[in-house]
Design an enzyme around this catalytic site. Structure first.
Site, PDB file in Angstrom:
ATOM      1  CB  SER A  18      -0.945  -0.034   1.210  1.00  0.00           C
ATOM      2  OG  SER A  18      -1.931   0.968   1.115  1.00  0.00           O
ATOM      3  CG  ASP A  38      -6.940  -2.788  -3.368  1.00  0.00           C
ATOM      4  OD1 ASP A  38      -7.629  -1.903  -2.827  1.00  0.00           O
ATOM      5  OD2 ASP A  38      -5.740  -2.964  -3.124  1.00  0.00           O
ATOM      6  CG  HIS A  56      -5.852  -2.153   0.276  1.00  0.00           C
ATOM      7  ND1 HIS A  56      -5.085  -1.814  -0.816  1.00  0.00           N
ATOM      8  CD2 HIS A  56      -5.281  -1.505   1.335  1.00  0.00           C
ATOM      9  CE1 HIS A  56      -4.115  -1.007  -0.456  1.00  0.00           C
ATOM     10  NE2 HIS A  56      -4.201  -0.803   0.850  1.00  0.00           N
TER      11      HIS A  56
END
Length: 253
Positions: free
Chosen positions: A61, A163, A195
């Site tokens: 991320s 995601d 995610h």
């Protein structure tokens, strides 16, 4: 860490603290410090992990974004004969990016549909010029950075197709941009994964496809690797499924 130890993998984690209302301000600061952190890890552990001959850089991320920025920035500095560097991108065997955003303009447009709004995002980031500076996907396409791009290690990106925090297209366009400018890049998509599924929920289910994929890449060509993997302790479920589904509904990611 038991699975990692059984595969002769040592993980050195650079801990970060992210404040929800100031995520990207902190990320920019950490990106600036990431190159220093990598240098410190390299120097401090040369005499400890003597069995390590391959060093991999990985982020998830915001961490994937920060690590990519640091790697590209280091390559640019290294390609400039006037600059002095304390570590080299050649020491990195490969870069693994999980569920990252690499083009801040595209990410700003996406976040505008779910928060924070684009106007706030732009103020947090410090304006359009900062978005360009901290978008590795854009930086690598600058003709002035061609020599730096040639120094980059192989880039392997991982992303879940479900995601909604950072769409899989973010990894897809980065991989395509890298390939277009001559860098080595691959993309691995996990169908229907969100995610957090790949590195949080799935391992808690005892199903860690990401880890298996990483081990396969790291030990590719090693004839003893399959036997070592077969001897590894069997994974077990850590959390009941209803709790994972509930967490998935509550999680903002």
């Amino acid at each position: 860490m038991l699975h990692e130890a059984s595969h002769m993998c040592a993980i050195i984690s650079l801990n970060t603290v992210v404040i929800q209302t100031g995520t990207f301000i902190i990320c920019i600061f950490l990106g600036f410090k990431m190159r220093v952190a990598i240098r410190c890890v390299w120097i401090r552990n040369q005499g400890i992990f003597t069995f390590l001959t391959w060093i991999y850089l990985m982020g998830q991320s915001a961490g994937a974004h920060i690590a990519a920025c640091a790697l590209v920035e280091q390559a640019i500095k290294e390609s400039d004969a006037k600059q002095t560097t304390t570590w080299s991108v050649s020491q990195i065997k490969a870069y693994f990016g999980l569920s990252g955003g690499y083009n801040m303009f595209n990410l700003a447009d996406h976040l505008n549909t779910r928060g924070p709004y684009k106007s706030l995002f732009m103020r947090i980031m410090g304006g359009e010029e900062s978005l360009r500076k901290y978008s590795p996907e854009i930086v690598i396409q600058d003709p002035n950075n061609n020599s730096a791009v040639s120094l980059l290690p192989p880039v392997i990106l991982f992303h879940g197709t479900a995601d909604y925090s950072i769409p899989a297209d973010c990894s897809k366009t980065f991989a395509e941009s890298l390939q277009r400018v001559g860098a080595k890049a691959e993309l691995k998509l996990y169908e229907g994964k969100t995610h957090t599924d790949v590195f949080v929920q799935d391992p808690m289910r005892g199903d860690d496809k990401l880890f298996d994929d990483l081990v396969a890449i790291i030990h590719g060509g090693d004839e003893e690797a399959p036997a070592t993997q077969a001897r590894a302790s069997r994974r077990r479920r850590l959390v009941p499924e209803f709790m994972l589904k509930l967490a998935g509904k509550i999680s903002p990611f």
